[in-house]
Write an enzyme that holds these catalytic residues in place. Structure first.
Site, PDB file in Angstrom:
ATOM      1  NE  ARG A   1     -11.836  -6.266   0.954  1.00  0.00           N
ATOM      2  CZ  ARG A   1     -12.804  -7.034   1.444  1.00  0.00           C
ATOM      3  NH1 ARG A   1     -13.134  -8.150   0.826  1.00  0.00           N
ATOM      4  NH2 ARG A   1     -13.423  -6.705   2.550  1.00  0.00           N
ATOM      5  NE  ARG A   2      -6.991  -3.876   4.153  1.00  0.00           N
ATOM      6  CZ  ARG A   2      -8.274  -3.842   3.717  1.00  0.00           C
ATOM      7  NH1 ARG A   2      -9.230  -4.347   4.442  1.00  0.00           N
ATOM      8  NH2 ARG A   2      -8.583  -3.306   2.577  1.00  0.00           N
TER       9      ARG A   2
ATOM     10  CG  ASP B   1     -17.252  -0.079   4.617  1.00  0.00           C
ATOM     11  OD1 ASP B   1     -17.089   1.065   5.080  1.00  0.00           O
ATOM     12  OD2 ASP B   1     -16.882  -1.114   5.211  1.00  0.00           O
ATOM     13  CG  MET B   2     -17.969   1.637  -3.380  1.00  0.00           C
ATOM     14  SD  MET B   2     -19.754   1.548  -3.643  1.00  0.00           S
ATOM     15  CE  MET B   2     -20.226   3.259  -3.447  1.00  0.00           C
TER      16      MET B   2
ATOM     17  N   GLY C   1      -9.418   2.217  -3.402  1.00  0.00           N
ATOM     18  CA  GLY C   1     -10.234   1.096  -3.897  1.00  0.00           C
ATOM     19  C   GLY C   1      -9.526  -0.217  -3.663  1.00  0.00           C
TER      20      GLY C   1
ATOM     21  NE  ARG D   1     -14.299   5.229   5.297  1.00  0.00           N
ATOM     22  CZ  ARG D   1     -15.001   4.146   5.661  1.00  0.00           C
ATOM     23  NH1 ARG D   1     -15.105   3.131   4.850  1.00  0.00           N
ATOM     24  NH2 ARG D   1     -15.571   4.098   6.826  1.00  0.00           N
TER      25      ARG D   1
ATOM     26  CD  GLN E   1     -14.731   1.340  -4.611  1.00  0.00           C
ATOM     27  OE1 GLN E   1     -15.414   1.418  -5.623  1.00  0.00           O
ATOM     28  NE2 GLN E   1     -14.648   0.235  -3.892  1.00  0.00           N
TER      29      GLN E   1
ATOM     30  CG  HIS F   1      -2.664   2.967   5.224  1.00  0.00           C
ATOM     31  ND1 HIS F   1      -3.460   2.208   4.407  1.00  0.00           N
ATOM     32  CD2 HIS F   1      -3.218   2.950   6.450  1.00  0.00           C
ATOM     33  CE1 HIS F   1      -4.469   1.729   5.114  1.00  0.00           C
ATOM     34  NE2 HIS F   1      -4.347   2.163   6.353  1.00  0.00           N
TER      35      HIS F   1
HETATM   36  C1  LIG Z   1     -10.435   3.802   6.797  1.00  0.00           C
HETATM   37  C2  LIG Z   1     -10.418   3.074   5.490  1.00  0.00           C
HETATM   38  C3  LIG Z   1     -11.626   2.631   4.957  1.00  0.00           C
HETATM   39  C4  LIG Z   1     -11.651   1.975   3.717  1.00  0.00           C
HETATM   40  N1  LIG Z   1     -12.850   1.647   3.151  1.00  0.00           N
HETATM   41  C5  LIG Z   1     -12.873   1.106   1.891  1.00  0.00           C
HETATM   42  C6  LIG Z   1     -14.093   0.870   1.202  1.00  0.00           C
HETATM   43  O1  LIG Z   1     -15.195   1.130   1.702  1.00  0.00           O
HETATM   44  N2  LIG Z   1     -14.025   0.325  -0.039  1.00  0.00           N
HETATM   45  C7  LIG Z   1     -12.834   0.039  -0.658  1.00  0.00           C
HETATM   46  O2  LIG Z   1     -12.822  -0.419  -1.798  1.00  0.00           O
HETATM   47  N3  LIG Z   1     -11.673   0.250  -0.011  1.00  0.00           N
HETATM   48  C8  LIG Z   1     -11.657   0.779   1.234  1.00  0.00           C
HETATM   49  N4  LIG Z   1     -10.452   0.998   1.855  1.00  0.00           N
HETATM   50  C9  LIG Z   1      -9.207   0.428   1.290  1.00  0.00           C
HETATM   51  C10 LIG Z   1      -8.560   1.329   0.245  1.00  0.00           C
HETATM   52  O3  LIG Z   1      -9.356   1.339  -0.929  1.00  0.00           O
HETATM   53  C11 LIG Z   1      -7.157   0.825  -0.112  1.00  0.00           C
HETATM   54  O4  LIG Z   1      -7.235  -0.471  -0.644  1.00  0.00           O
HETATM   55  C12 LIG Z   1      -6.193   0.810   1.045  1.00  0.00           C
HETATM   56  O5  LIG Z   1      -6.378   1.897   1.901  1.00  0.00           O
HETATM   57  C13 LIG Z   1      -4.755   0.837   0.540  1.00  0.00           C
HETATM   58  O6  LIG Z   1      -4.520   2.012  -0.181  1.00  0.00           O
HETATM   59  P1  LIG Z   1      -3.650   3.249   0.379  1.00  0.00           P
HETATM   60  O7  LIG Z   1      -4.386   4.490   0.026  1.00  0.00           O
HETATM   61  O8  LIG Z   1      -3.365   3.077   1.813  1.00  0.00           O
HETATM   62  O9  LIG Z   1      -2.368   3.258  -0.492  1.00  0.00           O
HETATM   63  P2  LIG Z   1      -1.355   2.131  -1.003  1.00  0.00           P
HETATM   64  O10 LIG Z   1      -1.092   2.462  -2.424  1.00  0.00           O
HETATM   65  O11 LIG Z   1      -1.760   0.751  -0.620  1.00  0.00           O
HETATM   66  O12 LIG Z   1      -0.100   2.474  -0.134  1.00  0.00           O
HETATM   67  C14 LIG Z   1       0.582   3.671  -0.408  1.00  0.00           C
HETATM   68  C15 LIG Z   1       1.769   3.831   0.474  1.00  0.00           C
HETATM   69  O13 LIG Z   1       1.357   3.865   1.829  1.00  0.00           O
HETATM   70  C16 LIG Z   1       2.407   3.377   2.623  1.00  0.00           C
HETATM   71  N5  LIG Z   1       1.947   2.202   3.379  1.00  0.00           N
HETATM   72  C17 LIG Z   1       0.878   1.431   3.123  1.00  0.00           C
HETATM   73  N6  LIG Z   1       0.776   0.462   4.047  1.00  0.00           N
HETATM   74  C18 LIG Z   1       1.811   0.610   4.890  1.00  0.00           C
HETATM   75  C19 LIG Z   1       2.275  -0.081   6.026  1.00  0.00           C
HETATM   76  N7  LIG Z   1       1.640  -1.168   6.482  1.00  0.00           N
HETATM   77  N8  LIG Z   1       3.382   0.376   6.628  1.00  0.00           N
HETATM   78  C20 LIG Z   1       4.026   1.434   6.145  1.00  0.00           C
HETATM   79  N9  LIG Z   1       3.646   2.125   5.074  1.00  0.00           N
HETATM   80  C21 LIG Z   1       2.566   1.720   4.452  1.00  0.00           C
HETATM   81  C22 LIG Z   1       3.525   2.981   1.701  1.00  0.00           C
HETATM   82  O14 LIG Z   1       4.367   4.070   1.542  1.00  0.00           O
HETATM   83  C23 LIG Z   1       2.786   2.727   0.406  1.00  0.00           C
HETATM   84  O15 LIG Z   1       3.575   2.839  -0.737  1.00  0.00           O
HETATM   85  C24 LIG Z   1     -10.419   1.698   3.055  1.00  0.00           C
HETATM   86  C25 LIG Z   1      -9.229   2.149   3.595  1.00  0.00           C
HETATM   87  C26 LIG Z   1      -9.207   2.843   4.779  1.00  0.00           C
HETATM   88  C27 LIG Z   1      -7.904   3.346   5.292  1.00  0.00           C
END
Ligand SMILES: Cc1cc2nc3c(=O)[nH]c(=O)nc-3n(C[C@H](O)[C@H](O)[C@H](O)COP(=O)(O)OP(=O)(O)OC[C@H]3O[C@@H](n4cnc5c(N)ncnc54)[C@H](O)[C@@H]3O)c2cc1C
Length: 305
Positions: A286-287, A132-133, A186, A182, A161, A225
Site C-alpha cells: 500500500r505504501r 485502523d479503518m 484512505g 484519526r 477516511q 504527509h
Molecule cells: C498515521 C497514519 C495512519 C493511517 N491509517 C490509515 C487507516 O487506518 N486506514 C486507511 O485507509 N489509511 C490510513 N492511512 C493512509 C492514508 O489513508 C493515506 O493513504 C496516506 O497517508 C497517503 O495520503 P497522504 O494524506 O499522505 O497524501 P498523498 O496524497 O499520498 O500525498 C500528498 C503529498 O504529500 C507529499 N508526500 C507524500 N509522501 C511523501 C514522501 N515520501 N516524501 C515527500 N513528500 C511526500 C507530497 O507532496 C504529496 O503530493 C494512514 C496514514 C497515516 C499517516
C-alpha cells in the site's frame, strides 16, 4: 500511468500467497524503510529513538487476512505484548490495530473478546488504542465495534477516511460519542460508487471533515504527509482559537522524517505510526501504491542484492 501503478500495487497487496511467502522470507526489498523490524525488541529501539527526537508514536503489530481463531488470539497477544513493552520501557506510544487481525472475518464475539482483553491491559498502562479503518466492506462493522467499545472504555478511538462519501455523515453520527478520531485520505482501492475517484475531491472532503470534527470540539488526529492539508489545519486552528491539545499531526514511519521533526519543533504533537512484525507485505504494497518514487527506491534496493 500513476493510476495503473497504484491499482497494480493495491492488487498485489491482497495476494495471500505473496503474503505468506513474505512472512517466511523476512523483511526484504527495502521494506525496512517503512517497517520498524520483525520483533518487539527492534520496534522498541526505533520508538526510543523517535521519542528522543520529540516524536510521539503509535505502534502497530502488522497482520492481515487472519482467518482462524487461534491466529486472531495470537495477534491480540502480540498487541498485549506491545502494550506491556510501552509500560515497561515508559515509551511515549499508543497502539493501533486492525479489526481483521482480531478476527472480524471470523466472528463478532471473537473480535469483542480480543478487544476487551487488549483494552483492559491498555487501561492499566494508560495506553490509548486506535482501531485502523480497512476497506469499505468492513467500515460499518468496524464503526459498530468502535461504538460498542467506546461505551465501555475511554481509551479507544478509530479512523475515518476522506475518500468515502459516507464519512461526512459518520462524523455527525459519531459526534455525541466525543470520539478521538484519526482522519486520513484512505488507502484502499474502492469503487466510485462509494468513494470519490478524483484526488481533488478527496482533498476537499478531507479539509471539510477536519473542520467539522474540530469545530464539534472533538480531538482530531490529522494523518497526512500532504503539506497543503497540514497548512490548512494550522490556519484553521489559528482562526478558531483551537488549542494545541485538541489535535495532532500523524505520519507514517519512514515517510518525510525531517518534516515530522520540524512539526514537533514547531510545538505540535507529531505522532509517528510505527508498524512491526513479520506480516509486512500488504502494508508495504500500500505504501508503494501511494507513491511511485517509493517503487524506484525498492528497485534500487533489489539491484544492490
Ligand atoms: C498515521 C497514519 C495512519 C493511517 N491509517 C490509515 C487507516 O487506518 N486506514 C486507511 O485507509 N489509511 C490510513 N492511512 C493512509 C492514508 O489513508 C493515506 O493513504 C496516506 O497517508 C497517503 O495520503 P497522504 O494524506 O499522505 O497524501 P498523498 O496524497 O499520498 O500525498 C500528498 C503529498 O504529500 C507529499 N508526500 C507524500 N509522501 C511523501 C514522501 N515520501 N516524501 C515527500 N513528500 C511526500 C507530497 O507532496 C504529496 O503530493 C494512514 C496514514 C497515516 C499517516
Amino acid at each position: 500511468m500513476e493510476q495503473m501503478m497504484r491499482d497494480f500495487f493495491l492488487f498485489l497487496s491482497k495476494n495471500k500467497t505473496l503474503t505468506k511467502l513474505a512472512k517466511k522470507y523476512g523483511l526484504r526489498f527495502g521494506a525496512s524503510r517503512f517497517v520498524a523490524g520483525e520483533t518487539i525488541e527492534q520496534a522498541v529501539d526505533v520508538i526510543k529513538e523517535l521519542n528522543r527526537k520529540g516524536l510521539a508514536v503509535t505502534i502497530d503489530y502488522l497482520g492481515e487476512f487472519v482467518d482462524n481463531e487461534q491466529e486472531a488470539n495470537e495477534m491480540a497477544n502480540h498487541s498485549i505484548e506491545a502494550i506491556q513493552a510501552i509500560g515497561r520501557e515508559k515509551l511515549n506510544s499508543q497502539l493501533s490495530l486492525k479489526m481483521t487481525s482480531m478476527g472480524l472475518d471470523i466472528s463478532d464475539d471473537l473480535v469483542m473478546k480480543n478487544m476487551r482483553r487488549i483494552l483492559d491491559e491498555a487501561k492499566k498502562y494508560g495506553v490509548f488504542v486506535t482501531i485502523d479503518m480497512e476497506d469499505y466492506s468492513r467500515c460499518q462493522k468496524t464503526l459498530d465495534i468502535f461504538k460498542q467499545l467506546k461505551k465501555e472504555y475511554d481509551n479507544v478511538g478509530t479512523v475515518l477516511q476522506a475518500y468515502l462519501y459516507r464519512t461526512e455523515k459518520d462524523i455527525e453520527d459519531l459526534k455525541d460519542y466525543r470520539p478521538n478520531l484519526r482522519l486520513v485520505k484512505g488507502a484502499y482501492k474502492e469503487s466510485p460508487e462509494v468513494a470519490f475517484p478524483n484526488k481533488k475531491d478527496v482533498d476537499e472532503n478531507f479539509k471539510k471533515i477536519i473542520k467539522m470534527h474540530l469545530l464539534n470540539g472533538n480531538y482530531t488526529a490529522v494523518a497526512t504527509h500532504d503539506d497543503a492539508i497540514i497548512e490548512y489545519t494550522k490556519q484553521l486552528v489559528k482562526e478558531h482559537n483551537i488549542p494545541n491539545d485538541q489535535f495532532e499531526f500523524q505520519m507514517l514511519y519512514g515517510i518525510r522524517p525531517e518534516r515530522q521533526e520540524q512539526l514537533a519543533k514547531e510545538g505540535y504533537t507529531m505522532r509517528v505510526y510505527v508498524p512491526y512484525g513479520t506480516d509486512w507485505y500488504g502494508y508495504f504494497m500500500r505504501r508503494l501504491a501511494e507513491r511511485p518514487a517509493n517503487v524506484a527506491f525498492v528497485l534500487k534496493g533489489m539491484l544492490k542484492k
